[in-house]
Design an enzyme around this catalytic site. Structure first.
Site, PDB file in Angstrom:
ATOM      1  N   GLY A   1       0.774  -0.976  -0.452  1.00  0.00           N
ATOM      2  CA  GLY A   1       0.628  -0.055  -0.043  1.00  0.00           C
ATOM      3  C   GLY A   1       0.894   1.051   0.548  1.00  0.00           C
ATOM      4  N   GLY A   2       0.579   2.255   0.369  1.00  0.00           N
ATOM      5  CA  GLY A   2       1.117   3.564   0.522  1.00  0.00           C
ATOM      6  C   GLY A   2       2.469   3.643   1.025  1.00  0.00           C
TER       7      GLY A   2
ATOM      8  N   GLY B   1      25.289  12.361 -28.872  1.00  0.00           N
ATOM      9  CA  GLY B   1      24.794  12.474 -27.457  1.00  0.00           C
ATOM     10  C   GLY B   1      25.717  12.015 -26.738  1.00  0.00           C
ATOM     11  N   ALA B   2      25.299  11.000 -26.779  1.00  0.00           N
ATOM     12  CA  ALA B   2      26.449   9.868 -25.149  1.00  0.00           C
ATOM     13  C   ALA B   2      27.390  10.989 -25.161  1.00  0.00           C
ATOM     14  CB  ALA B   2      25.966   8.796 -25.214  1.00  0.00           C
TER      15      ALA B   2
HETATM   16  C1  HXC Z   1      -3.663  -4.290  12.402  1.00  0.00           C
HETATM   17  C2  HXC Z   1      -2.691  -5.452  11.643  1.00  0.00           C
HETATM   18  C3  HXC Z   1      -2.894  -5.225  10.130  1.00  0.00           C
HETATM   19  C4  HXC Z   1      -2.553  -4.178  10.036  1.00  0.00           C
HETATM   20  C5  HXC Z   1      -1.250  -7.067  10.061  1.00  0.00           C
HETATM   21  N1  HXC Z   1      -2.178  -7.830  11.278  1.00  0.00           N
HETATM   22  N2  HXC Z   1      -2.433  -6.642   9.764  1.00  0.00           N
HETATM   23  N3  HXC Z   1      -3.428  -5.327  12.616  1.00  0.00           N
HETATM   24  N4  HXC Z   1      -3.166  -3.647  10.974  1.00  0.00           N
HETATM   25  N5  HXC Z   1      -2.729  -3.820   9.200  1.00  0.00           N
HETATM   26  C6  HXC Z   1      -2.107  -8.093  12.596  1.00  0.00           C
HETATM   27  C7  HXC Z   1      -3.290  -9.404  12.946  1.00  0.00           C
HETATM   28  O1  HXC Z   1      -4.735  -9.092  12.258  1.00  0.00           O
HETATM   29  C8  HXC Z   1      -2.551 -10.629  13.547  1.00  0.00           C
HETATM   30  O2  HXC Z   1      -2.136 -10.396  14.091  1.00  0.00           O
HETATM   31  C9  HXC Z   1      -1.348 -10.253  13.201  1.00  0.00           C
HETATM   32  O3  HXC Z   1      -0.822  -8.636  12.427  1.00  0.00           O
HETATM   33  C10 HXC Z   1      -0.176 -11.166  11.892  1.00  0.00           C
HETATM   34  O4  HXC Z   1      -0.965 -11.337  11.022  1.00  0.00           O
HETATM   35  P1  HXC Z   1      -1.385 -11.746   9.736  1.00  0.00           P
HETATM   36  O5  HXC Z   1      -1.743 -12.459   8.917  1.00  0.00           O
HETATM   37  O6  HXC Z   1      -0.794 -13.338  11.264  1.00  0.00           O
HETATM   38  O7  HXC Z   1       0.280 -12.427   9.381  1.00  0.00           O
HETATM   39  P2  HXC Z   1       0.002 -13.100   7.852  1.00  0.00           P
HETATM   40  O8  HXC Z   1      -0.061 -14.547   7.734  1.00  0.00           O
HETATM   41  O9  HXC Z   1       1.725 -13.541   7.453  1.00  0.00           O
HETATM   42  O10 HXC Z   1       0.350 -11.996   6.845  1.00  0.00           O
HETATM   43  C11 HXC Z   1       1.262 -11.187   6.747  1.00  0.00           C
HETATM   44  C12 HXC Z   1       0.070  -9.827   6.409  1.00  0.00           C
HETATM   45  C13 HXC Z   1      -1.824  -9.845   6.823  1.00  0.00           C
HETATM   46  C14 HXC Z   1       0.112 -10.188   4.547  1.00  0.00           C
HETATM   47  C15 HXC Z   1       0.312  -8.303   5.745  1.00  0.00           C
HETATM   48  O11 HXC Z   1      -1.119  -9.713   8.063  1.00  0.00           O
HETATM   49  C16 HXC Z   1      -2.536  -8.560   5.951  1.00  0.00           C
HETATM   50  O12 HXC Z   1      -2.622  -8.547   4.654  1.00  0.00           O
HETATM   51  N6  HXC Z   1      -2.383  -7.378   6.687  1.00  0.00           N
HETATM   52  C17 HXC Z   1      -3.919  -6.315   5.826  1.00  0.00           C
HETATM   53  C18 HXC Z   1      -2.686  -6.224   5.450  1.00  0.00           C
HETATM   54  C19 HXC Z   1      -3.350  -4.409   5.143  1.00  0.00           C
HETATM   55  O13 HXC Z   1      -4.648  -4.561   4.051  1.00  0.00           O
HETATM   56  N7  HXC Z   1      -3.325  -3.467   5.333  1.00  0.00           N
HETATM   57  C20 HXC Z   1      -3.616  -2.263   5.736  1.00  0.00           C
HETATM   58  C21 HXC Z   1      -3.530  -1.515   3.652  1.00  0.00           C
HETATM   59  S1  HXC Z   1      -3.612  -0.255   3.225  1.00  0.00           S
HETATM   60  P3  HXC Z   1      -2.427 -11.464  15.459  1.00  0.00           P
HETATM   61  O14 HXC Z   1      -2.990 -10.935  16.366  1.00  0.00           O
HETATM   62  O15 HXC Z   1      -3.182 -12.119  15.468  1.00  0.00           O
HETATM   63  O16 HXC Z   1      -0.778 -11.974  16.051  1.00  0.00           O
HETATM   64  C22 HXC Z   1      -2.376   0.457   3.870  1.00  0.00           C
HETATM   65  C23 HXC Z   1      -2.092   2.236   3.322  1.00  0.00           C
HETATM   66  C24 HXC Z   1      -1.085   3.411   3.846  1.00  0.00           C
HETATM   67  O17 HXC Z   1      -1.944   0.816   4.677  1.00  0.00           O
HETATM   68  C25 HXC Z   1      -1.087   4.091   2.933  1.00  0.00           C
HETATM   69  C26 HXC Z   1      -0.218   4.991   3.400  1.00  0.00           C
HETATM   70  C27 HXC Z   1      -0.384   6.438   2.950  1.00  0.00           C
END
Ligand code: HXC
Length: 508
Positions: free
Chosen positions: A169-170, A404-405
């Site tokens: 993401g971002g 040019g290079a």
């Molecule tokens: C809160 C999160 C989290 C998040 C993971 N966790 N991502 N908690 N916010 N964004 C937590 C899970 O709930 C879990 O908690 C622990 O972290 C581990 O995650 P798992 O899913 O069990 O791990 P894994 O299977 O290795 O998968 C990792 C992952 C997946 C691929 C990153 O967790 C995932 O898809 N997370 C969401 C990603 C996402 O959509 N993020 C937002 C993107 S938008 P527990 O308590 O069970 O251990 C964004 C915008 C930014 O980031 C913009 C900036 C400008």
């Protein structure tokens, strides 16, 4: 007093446990170290001083007020790397998946601000699920605070990003602004939108690894500079990179004592250029031969291989090397190689690192793909970067410098300080055959052959350029190291500045 100390120890132990043993085991089972273990490898032994280990998030939605992990998913502080100070942050995947909350972002911003105040590099170890989903816009604000600091720090202190897990993401835009991105093979990825979104929007089926793994970003997109097989290697190589760099733009890069004599002659270079001027040779042989102790830190070795960039030292002084590689696309400049080299030249210029340019370039790569994708603007980036750079610029033309290079590759006309050529250099508007076919269009084959030979004799040498002063000297290949070393020594006191302005408008 004893009770207070006991309480402090209890709280520190709790913070160090972070997301707990089960999550730590899960981290290890993926071949990944924990945030703190990584710092232990990166930092000089015992030098890490942690900040903010008791910081907690302030979120009350989704029952988060009952789910608090001290440190809030990121370990921050200062340490030393080979005796020199650095600020670091290391995201802790065992706490909320290393996701970025408002408090987590504040911790990162604090070390970034500290790095700016002190004028020392910042290294970010990224391993995060992205924005803390429970926090929403507060988390987005946190990201933007980080981005803003990345931009202000750019060109002031070196910024290095290590991608050691998810970065999606971002979140990818903080590393993207930093100077170098290193990734860990098979356990890290970066993308703006993940495989599921890609599938929905474009109907493409792609794995996370294929979309944003280390291989894709070091070979195809050029987003990452280097990848390494595991956490330990990436951390050790980061230590090695840092040794080449100054702490900030106010300093020069550290001098490294060397046993390698500056006047070491290398007779292998006298036969490096093949007889046939269209035959390739390996420019890396020249690089390795002329630098101290063959210690070359190549950047982006797997991307746009028609140009080579990286750090080395000559007589103990850090230099940035930019070199055409005749082994790939005959060393032509194209879009990717121009962008790759331009960014590197600008990095060196920001951080007072002299640039040594080794030229063997037949020109810009022709074709509709290049033109339609904007070679004009991208090639101009490299031209702009060289022309703007005020650090010492030393150029050596080994063989071809056409069209040019020739101008672009740190020619005398772009304020090259010392411009040398080997006797094998060919400096002209274009190759003999192409030139004659234009000048003598319609002539028979025999005439074309005769004129080509004449053009080759007349222009395929360095003497015309030397007679105009575009080259300062034509040097013997075996003396190259000595001549470059002397030039670098001379240029230590160089002073040059560009007209005062807010900033230029590089063709982005
Ligand atoms: C809160 C999160 C989290 C998040 C993971 N966790 N991502 N908690 N916010 N964004 C937590 C899970 O709930 C879990 O908690 C622990 O972290 C581990 O995650 P798992 O899913 O069990 O791990 P894994 O299977 O290795 O998968 C990792 C992952 C997946 C691929 C990153 O967790 C995932 O898809 N997370 C969401 C990603 C996402 O959509 N993020 C937002 C993107 S938008 P527990 O308590 O069970 O251990 C964004 C915008 C930014 O980031 C913009 C900036 C400008």
């Amino acid at each position: 007093m004893k009770d207070v100390l006991k309480e402090l120890k209890k709280r520190k132990d709790r913070a160090r446990l972070s997301g707990g043993l089960k999550r730590l085991e899960a981290q290890h089972s993926k071949g990944k170290l924990s945030a703190r273990e990584r710092i232990n490898v990166l930092a000089d032994k015992g030098s890490f001083i942690e900040y903010d280990m008791f910081v907690e998030h302030r979120s009350t939605d989704f029952g988060m007020e009952k789910n608090k992990i001290p440190g809030d998913g990121v370990v921050t502080g200062n340490c030393k790397i080979n005796g020199r100070p650095v600020l670091i942050y290391s995201q802790d995947f065992t706490a909320y998946g290393g996701s970025l909350s408002e408090a987590h972002a504040e911790k990162i911003c604090k070390v970034m601000d500290q790095a700016m105040k002190l004028g020392v590099p910042i290294i970010g170890l990224n391993d995060s699920g992205g924005a803390r989903i429970q926090e929403g816009v507060a988390s987005l604000g946190g990201y933007a605070e980080v981005f803003q600091r990345n931009v202000l720090a750019s060109g002031f202190i070196p910024q290095i990003s290590l991608i050691m897990g998810p970065c999606a993401g971002g979140a990818v835009y903080s590393p993207a602004i930093t100077d170098f991105i290193f990734m860990v093979q098979d356990s890290s990825y970066m993308f703006v939108t993940g495989p599921d979104v890609v599938k929905t929007v474009t109907h493409e089926t792609v794995s996370a690894e294929e979309l944003g793994g280390a291989s894709s970003h070091t070979k195809k997109s050029g987003v990452a500079d280097l990848s390494f097989e595991d956490d330990i290697s990436v951390l050790e190589e980061t230590r090695r990179l840092l040794d080449f760099l100054p702490l900030s733009n106010k300093e020069k890069a550290p001098y490294r004592l060397t046993q390698d004599p500056s006047d070491r002659k290398s007779f292998n270079l006298d036969t490096l250029i093949p007889h046939n001027s269209n035959s390739p040779y390996d420019m890396k042989e020249l690089i390795i031969t002329i630098i101290d102790e063959e210690d070359f830190f190549e950047i982006q070795p797997d991307y746009a291989q028609n140009i080579i960039i990286g750090f080395a030292r000559i007589s103990g002084q850090t230099i940035g090397i930019v070199a055409n590689q005749p082994m790939v696309l005959a060393g032509c400049l194209d879009i990717d190689s121009s962008r790759k080299a331009a960014r590197f030249v600008r990095f060196c210029d920001c951080f007072n690192i002299p640039i040594v340019t080794l030229v063997d370039v037949p020109g810009f790569l022709p074709g509709t793909s290049q033109e339609f994708n904007g070679i004009i603007k991208h090639g101009a980036k490299l031209l702009y970067a060289y022309a703007e750079a005020t650090v010492p610029k030393i150029t050596l033309i080994t063989r071809k410098a056409y069209g040019g290079a020739y101008d672009v590759m740190a020619s005398k006309h772009l304020r090259g300080d010392i411009n040398y050529a080997w006797p094998t250099a060919e400096i002209a508007v274009m190759g003999a055959k192409g030139a004659v076919e234009i000048i003598f269009r319609g002539s028979d084959k025999k005439e074309i052959e005769k004129q080509t030979e004449e053009y080759q004799d007349k222009f395929a040498n360095p003497f015309i350029a030397a007679s105009r002063g575009y080259l300062d000297d034509i040097i013997t290949p075996h003396n190259t190291r000595y001549r470059l070393s002397s030039a670098l020594e001379l240029l230590k006191t160089k002073e040059l500045s560009n007209p005062k302005k807010k900033h230029g408008n590089i063709p982005l």
